[in-house]
Design a protein around this motif. Structure first.
Motif, mmCIF file in Angstrom:
data_model
loop_
_atom_site.group_PDB
_atom_site.id
_atom_site.type_symbol
_atom_site.label_atom_id
_atom_site.label_comp_id
_atom_site.label_asym_id
_atom_site.label_seq_id
_atom_site.Cartn_x
_atom_site.Cartn_y
_atom_site.Cartn_z
ATOM 1 N N LYS A 135 0.838 -1.200 0.000
ATOM 2 C CA LYS A 135 0.000 0.000 0.000
ATOM 3 C C LYS A 135 0.871 1.246 0.000
ATOM 4 O O LYS A 135 1.771 1.388 0.837
ATOM 5 N N TYR A 136 0.609 2.135 -0.954
ATOM 6 C CA TYR A 136 1.224 3.461 -0.986
ATOM 7 C C TYR A 136 0.106 4.492 -0.878
ATOM 8 O O TYR A 136 -1.011 4.272 -1.356
ATOM 9 N N GLU A 137 0.412 5.616 -0.278
ATOM 10 C CA GLU A 137 -0.556 6.711 -0.200
ATOM 11 C C GLU A 137 0.059 7.998 -0.715
ATOM 12 O O GLU A 137 1.208 8.323 -0.358
ATOM 13 N N LEU A 138 -0.673 8.702 -1.555
ATOM 14 C CA LEU A 138 -0.296 10.061 -1.926
ATOM 15 C C LEU A 138 -0.992 10.993 -0.955
ATOM 16 O O LEU A 138 -2.230 11.058 -0.911
ATOM 17 N N ARG A 139 -0.212 11.704 -0.168
ATOM 18 C CA ARG A 139 -0.745 12.562 0.876
ATOM 19 C C ARG A 139 -0.550 14.026 0.491
ATOM 20 O O ARG A 139 0.546 14.419 0.068
ATOM 21 N N LEU A 140 -1.588 14.825 0.642
ATOM 22 C CA LEU A 140 -1.521 16.259 0.362
ATOM 23 C C LEU A 140 -1.534 17.026 1.678
ATOM 24 O O LEU A 140 -2.302 16.694 2.600
ATOM 25 N N THR A 141 -0.710 18.040 1.745
ATOM 26 C CA THR A 141 -0.577 18.841 2.964
ATOM 27 C C THR A 141 -1.785 19.734 3.164
ATOM 28 O O THR A 141 -2.330 20.306 2.223
ATOM 29 N N ILE A 142 -2.196 19.864 4.427
ATOM 30 C CA ILE A 142 -3.256 20.802 4.834
ATOM 31 C C ILE A 142 -2.580 21.854 5.703
ATOM 32 O O ILE A 142 -2.383 21.648 6.911
ATOM 33 N N PRO A 143 -2.174 22.986 5.130
ATOM 34 C CA PRO A 143 -1.358 23.962 5.879
ATOM 35 C C PRO A 143 -2.003 24.418 7.187
ATOM 36 O O PRO A 143 -1.291 24.604 8.187
ATOM 37 N N HIS A 144 -3.316 24.622 7.191
ATOM 38 C CA HIS A 144 -3.977 25.185 8.377
ATOM 39 C C HIS A 144 -3.807 24.298 9.608
ATOM 40 O O HIS A 144 -3.648 24.801 10.725
ATOM 41 N N VAL A 145 -3.860 22.979 9.419
ATOM 42 C CA VAL A 145 -3.738 22.069 10.562
ATOM 43 C C VAL A 145 -2.340 21.467 10.668
ATOM 44 O O VAL A 145 -2.066 20.658 11.550
ATOM 45 N N LYS A 146 -1.441 21.868 9.721
ATOM 46 C CA LYS A 146 -0.049 21.403 9.726
ATOM 47 C C LYS A 146 0.043 19.875 9.710
ATOM 48 O O LYS A 146 0.855 19.265 10.412
ATOM 49 N N LYS A 147 -0.812 19.264 8.917
ATOM 50 C CA LYS A 147 -0.821 17.817 8.735
ATOM 51 C C LYS A 147 -1.069 17.523 7.267
ATOM 52 O O LYS A 147 -1.302 18.426 6.463
ATOM 53 N N SER A 148 -1.032 16.248 6.924
ATOM 54 C CA SER A 148 -1.374 15.835 5.562
ATOM 55 C C SER A 148 -2.461 14.782 5.627
ATOM 56 O O SER A 148 -2.643 14.117 6.656
ATOM 57 N N ILE A 149 -3.201 14.641 4.533
ATOM 58 C CA ILE A 149 -4.229 13.609 4.462
ATOM 59 C C ILE A 149 -4.005 12.770 3.210
ATOM 60 O O ILE A 149 -3.522 13.263 2.190
ATOM 61 N N ALA A 150 -4.356 11.497 3.295
ATOM 62 C CA ALA A 150 -4.243 10.597 2.147
ATOM 63 C C ALA A 150 -5.372 10.900 1.176
ATOM 64 O O ALA A 150 -6.545 10.835 1.528
ATOM 65 N N CYS A 151 -5.010 11.247 -0.061
ATOM 66 C CA CYS A 151 -6.004 11.557 -1.089
ATOM 67 C C CYS A 151 -6.079 10.478 -2.161
ATOM 68 O O CYS A 151 -7.096 10.364 -2.840
ATOM 69 N N SER A 152 -5.013 9.730 -2.341
ATOM 70 C CA SER A 152 -4.994 8.601 -3.269
ATOM 71 C C SER A 152 -4.214 7.466 -2.630
ATOM 72 O O SER A 152 -3.292 7.696 -1.843
ATOM 73 N N SER A 153 -4.595 6.247 -2.972
ATOM 74 C CA SER A 153 -3.841 5.084 -2.510
ATOM 75 C C SER A 153 -3.621 4.140 -3.673
ATOM 76 O O SER A 153 -4.435 4.071 -4.599
ATOM 77 N N VAL A 154 -2.499 3.433 -3.629
ATOM 78 C CA VAL A 154 -2.141 2.454 -4.657
ATOM 79 C C VAL A 154 -1.917 1.132 -3.930
ATOM 80 O O VAL A 154 -1.042 1.036 -3.075
ATOM 81 N N ASN A 155 -2.730 0.120 -4.273
ATOM 82 C CA ASN A 155 -2.764 -1.102 -3.471
ATOM 83 C C ASN A 155 -2.478 -2.353 -4.304
ATOM 84 O O ASN A 155 -2.845 -2.432 -5.481
ATOM 85 N N PHE A 156 -1.836 -3.315 -3.665
ATOM 86 C CA PHE A 156 -1.619 -4.634 -4.260
ATOM 87 C C PHE A 156 -2.154 -5.670 -3.279
ATOM 88 O O PHE A 156 -1.791 -5.663 -2.103
ATOM 89 N N HIS A 157 -3.048 -6.551 -3.760
ATOM 90 C CA HIS A 157 -3.718 -7.496 -2.857
ATOM 91 C C HIS A 157 -3.228 -8.926 -3.026
ATOM 92 O O HIS A 157 -3.775 -9.829 -2.401
ATOM 93 N N SER A 158 -2.225 -9.139 -3.896
ATOM 94 C CA SER A 158 -1.793 -10.488 -4.245
ATOM 95 C C SER A 158 -3.014 -11.259 -4.778
ATOM 96 O O SER A 158 -3.834 -10.685 -5.485
#
Length: 398
Positions: A316-339
């Protein structure tokens, strides 16, 4: 009441996991705060502070087994000094662009609703359509409980599930229900139904993930060639308790997915291509972002085993975008492999072997929130490429 529990001794990288999971330990919890290695829980539970603390310590024990820690493993970063640092949610509410029905449940109006449509259009045209032979499918927002059971969702994420049921097919029950509501002057949640007598056990739930319907649709089939690529968007639903107050954590949300089903090399190669396409898009749109190895927030006693396996195998990979106001990032996209987990569960075959699967997900509302959190509502401040593409799409949509 206020219950304060020390997290000292627990890896700081796991504090957020404990805070998230603590929201589910008692329905009378009103607020949870994480500060200075302490978890503060405000509640009105009749069980009292001792019981609440005991439950939190159970969670701490769950997340502290073994030597596995959640160290960041960043594969890509695009750092941007973005112009907006305000509270975008507050601004959207003040300008009546979104209407908050309750935490995590919103009505979206223009221009946010247009931005959502543009983002989905872009994910299809700029990423999904680059995969040869891709087809589009349309899925319901409801999924059969038997289907969800095959995905192990009931054992991995039981806290998220929204069950669906209805009044029993019984004239007396239906008429009594209607008369009771009428006599009470309307629906009152406190006058709860006797679910055991008035409603059957649920046969369906709200769908928590777009790709599940794809695997259900391929059940007992044998695929030709190397595999297939499908894209779809659907409404997904996950109950996350007090966590719905977190930025971008919605009860009801739109998820665009690109789904790969086929031979191992076919799925792995397409997954790697999708990662490159995501990185290209982040740079093109100039969003402050990073791609990192991640794990799902399993709500089980074997959390460490499952999370460690996911991370070690880079499933699992996540593309996280920064939220400057709360000084955190959130996952907006994920790339998954389930075998071959879902290939086996749904008996999807590639010759004599079970198919393997992977998917790329785009949280439409999260992308919109995160973009506006970095650039605001004034289009003149938006990155040039994004602004031009948005205006071209608007003209095409007229």
């Amino acid at each position: 009441m206020e219950c304060v529990v020390s997290l000292e001794g627990l890896a700081s990288s796991q504090h957020g996991q404990v805070k998230y999971a603590a929201a589910f330990i008692d329905e009378h919890i009103q607020d949870i705060r994480l500060e200075n290695e302490q978890l503060t829980i405000i509640h009105e539970s009749p069980k009292g502070n001792e019981a609440i603390e005991s439950q939190v310590r159970r969670l701490i024990e769950r997340f502290s087994h073994g030597d596995f820690g959640f160290k960041e493993n960043i594969l890509f970063e695009h750092k941007v000094d973005t112009p907006y640092e305000g509270d975008i949610i507050a601004e959207l509410v003040e300008r009546k662009i979104i209407k908050v029905l309750e935490p995590g449940l919103f009505i979206f109006r223009e221009p946010f609703s247009s931005l959502m449509r543009f983002l989905d259009y872009s994910f299809v045209t700029k990423i999904a359509n680059r995969f040869t032979g891709i087809t589009e499918e349309s899925y319901p927002a409801v999924i059969h409980a038997d289907t969800l059971n095959k995905t192990n969702h009931f054992t991995s994420f039981p806290e998220h599930i929204h069950f669906l049921t209805h009044l029993r097919e019984d004239l007396d029950i239906i008429e009594n229900f209607s008369q009771t509501i009428r006599d009470a002057g309307g629906w009152k949640q406190e006058d709860a139904l006797d679910l055991n007598t008035s409603m059957p056990k649920p046969k369906f739930t709200m769908n928590p993930s777009t790709c599940y319907h794809c695997y259900e649709g391929l059940q007992n089939e044998t695929l030709e060639g190397d595999g297939l690529v499908v894209t779809a968007i659907s409404k997904c639903h996950r109950f996350e308790s007090r966590n719905h107050t977190d930025f971008g954590r919605l009860l009801d949300f739109s998820m665009r997915e690109i789904i790969f089903v086929g031979k191992p090399d076919f799925v792995k190669e397409n997954r790697l291509r999708s990662i490159e396409y995501l990185k290209e898009l982040a740079v093109e749109w100039n969003v402050d972002s990073m791609l990192e190895i991640a794990n799902d927030p399993f709500f089980t006693n074997d959390f460490q085993v499952k999370a460690s396996f996911q991370r070690n195998q880079e499933m699992k990979y996540e593309l996280r975008l920064t939220i400057p106001h709360v000084k955190k990032s959130i996952a907006c996209s994920s790339v998954n492999f389930h075998s071959n987990t879902f290939g086996t569960a749904f008996n999807i075959n590639m010759g004599k072997r079970k198919a393997v699967t992977g998917c790329v997900g785009f949280g439409i509302e999260r992308w919109a929130f995160a973009f506006l959190a970095q650039y605001g509502l004034e289009e003149s401040a938006w990155p040039e490429a994004f602004r031009e593409q948005y205006h071209a799409w608007q003209q095409k949509s007229l």
